[in-house]
Write a protein that holds these residues in place. Structure first.
Motif, short mmCIF file in Angstrom:
data_model
loop_
_atom_site.label_atom_id
_atom_site.label_comp_id
_atom_site.label_asym_id
_atom_site.label_seq_id
_atom_site.Cartn_x
_atom_site.Cartn_y
_atom_site.Cartn_z
N VAL A 19 0.84 -1.21 0.00
CA VAL A 19 0.00 0.00 0.00
C VAL A 19 0.87 1.25 0.00
CG1 VAL A 19 -1.66 1.32 1.36
CG2 VAL A 19 -1.94 -1.15 1.11
N ILE A 20 1.90 1.27 0.83
CA ILE A 20 2.81 2.42 0.88
C ILE A 20 3.53 2.61 -0.45
CG2 ILE A 20 4.95 3.27 1.95
CD1 ILE A 20 3.94 2.00 4.56
N GLU A 21 3.95 1.51 -1.08
CA GLU A 21 4.64 1.59 -2.37
C GLU A 21 3.72 2.13 -3.46
OE1 GLU A 21 6.66 -1.59 -5.31
OE2 GLU A 21 7.32 -1.63 -3.22
N ARG A 22 2.47 1.68 -3.47
CA ARG A 22 1.51 2.19 -4.47
C ARG A 22 1.27 3.68 -4.29
NH1 ARG A 22 -2.60 -1.69 -3.15
NH2 ARG A 22 -1.54 -3.64 -3.52
N GLU A 23 1.15 4.12 -3.04
CA GLU A 23 0.96 5.55 -2.78
C GLU A 23 2.17 6.36 -3.22
OE1 GLU A 23 0.08 5.79 1.36
OE2 GLU A 23 -1.97 5.00 1.12
N ALA A 24 3.36 5.83 -3.01
CA ALA A 24 4.58 6.53 -3.43
C ALA A 24 4.65 6.65 -4.95
CB ALA A 24 5.81 5.81 -2.89
N ILE A 25 4.23 5.61 -5.66
CA ILE A 25 4.22 5.66 -7.12
C ILE A 25 3.23 6.71 -7.61
CG2 ILE A 25 3.60 4.36 -9.19
CD1 ILE A 25 4.86 1.92 -7.88
N VAL A 26 2.06 6.78 -6.98
CA VAL A 26 1.06 7.77 -7.37
C VAL A 26 1.59 9.18 -7.16
CG1 VAL A 26 -1.21 8.70 -6.76
CG2 VAL A 26 -0.91 6.25 -7.04
N ARG A 27 2.28 9.40 -6.04
CA ARG A 27 2.87 10.73 -5.78
C ARG A 27 3.97 11.07 -6.77
NH1 ARG A 27 2.59 9.24 -0.30
NH2 ARG A 27 4.78 8.64 -0.36
N ALA A 28 4.79 10.09 -7.17
CA ALA A 28 5.93 10.34 -8.05
C ALA A 28 5.53 10.41 -9.52
CB ALA A 28 6.98 9.26 -7.86
N ASP A 29 4.35 9.91 -9.85
CA ASP A 29 3.90 9.83 -11.24
C ASP A 29 3.26 11.16 -11.64
OD1 ASP A 29 3.31 8.82 -13.72
OD2 ASP A 29 1.46 7.87 -13.05
N VAL A 30 4.09 12.16 -11.95
CA VAL A 30 3.55 13.48 -12.26
C VAL A 30 3.12 13.60 -13.72
CG1 VAL A 30 4.76 14.69 -10.43
CG2 VAL A 30 5.90 14.33 -12.60
N ASP A 31 3.78 12.92 -14.62
CA ASP A 31 3.45 13.08 -16.04
C ASP A 31 2.93 11.79 -16.69
OD1 ASP A 31 5.80 11.73 -15.87
OD2 ASP A 31 6.88 12.93 -17.36
N GLY A 32 2.49 10.84 -15.89
CA GLY A 32 1.92 9.62 -16.43
C GLY A 32 2.95 8.60 -16.89
N ARG A 33 4.18 8.69 -16.37
CA ARG A 33 5.22 7.77 -16.82
C ARG A 33 5.03 6.36 -16.29
NH1 ARG A 33 10.30 10.66 -14.01
NH2 ARG A 33 9.29 12.36 -15.07
N SER A 34 4.17 6.18 -15.29
CA SER A 34 3.95 4.82 -14.77
C SER A 34 3.32 3.92 -15.84
CB SER A 34 3.09 4.86 -13.53
OG SER A 34 1.79 5.31 -13.83
N LYS A 35 2.63 4.51 -16.81
CA LYS A 35 2.04 3.71 -17.89
C LYS A 35 3.11 3.06 -18.75
CE LYS A 35 -1.97 6.69 -18.07
NZ LYS A 35 -2.62 7.77 -18.78
N LEU A 36 4.31 3.66 -18.80
CA LEU A 36 5.40 3.07 -19.57
C LEU A 36 5.97 1.82 -18.92
CD1 LEU A 36 7.46 6.24 -20.58
CD2 LEU A 36 6.11 4.79 -22.09
N PHE A 37 5.80 1.69 -17.60
CA PHE A 37 6.46 0.62 -16.86
C PHE A 37 5.51 -0.41 -16.28
CE2 PHE A 37 9.17 4.36 -16.71
CZ PHE A 37 10.30 3.84 -17.32
N VAL A 38 4.24 -0.39 -16.68
CA VAL A 38 3.28 -1.39 -16.22
C VAL A 38 3.58 -2.71 -16.92
CG1 VAL A 38 0.84 -2.03 -16.15
CG2 VAL A 38 1.52 0.32 -15.75
N ARG A 39 3.73 -3.76 -16.16
CA ARG A 39 4.14 -5.04 -16.71
C ARG A 39 3.05 -5.68 -17.57
NH1 ARG A 39 7.06 -8.60 -12.57
NH2 ARG A 39 8.62 -7.07 -13.02
#
Length: 152
Positions: A14-34
């Protein structure tokens, strides 16, 4: 009968998911979704341009690096990737943390075609192999002849 215990979520996840949401300012998490489609995510073999901020006090000072992605390490908030390029006849590899606040922009310039490995470390010994394959396929398409391209 005893009631089955309710399954509680893992606190660290849960803490890791929240940290990713905070760090994902420009939608770059979509590039790294497995589990995303290969056209939507970044894969090994893609040509990627990364723009980094050089000075924390002056964010307008940036530098960019373009290279072939030879490896991606998907580890939640610690996700990183390695880019390789040849600069002045010397092979240069740079490892970037995907959610670093010093990364201004990550852009996939060209998607990989026909890469069968997750880690392309063999490009270290054969630096021109990736580019030679692209040149061969491009020359075959532009020649317009039906004869096969001769390879050495």
């Amino acid at each position: 009968m005893a009631k089955p215990e309710e399954k509680r979520p893992n606190v660290m996840k849960v803490i890791e998911r929240e940290a990713i949401v905070r760090a994902d300012v420009d939608g770059r998490s979509k590039l790294f979704v497995r589990r995303a489609a290969p056209k939507d995510r970044m894969c090994a073999g893609d040509i990627v341009q990364v723009e980094t901020i050089n000075s924390v006090s002056n964010p307008s000072l940036t530098s960019s690096f373009t290279g072939v992605c030879i490896a991606i390490y998907r580890r939640g908030i610690d996700t990183s990737f390695i880019l390789r390029n040849i600069v002045q006849k010397v092979g240069v590899e740079v490892r970037y943390m995907a959610y670093s606040p010093l990364l201004k922009r990550i852009e996939v310039l060209q998607k990989a075609q026909r890469v069968r490995r997750a880690k392309l470390f063999y490009l270290r010994e054969n630096p021109g192999k990736m580019f030679r394959q692209k040149m061969l396929t491009k020359s075959a398409k532009t020649s317009g002849s039906s004869s096969p391209v001769a390879r050495k």
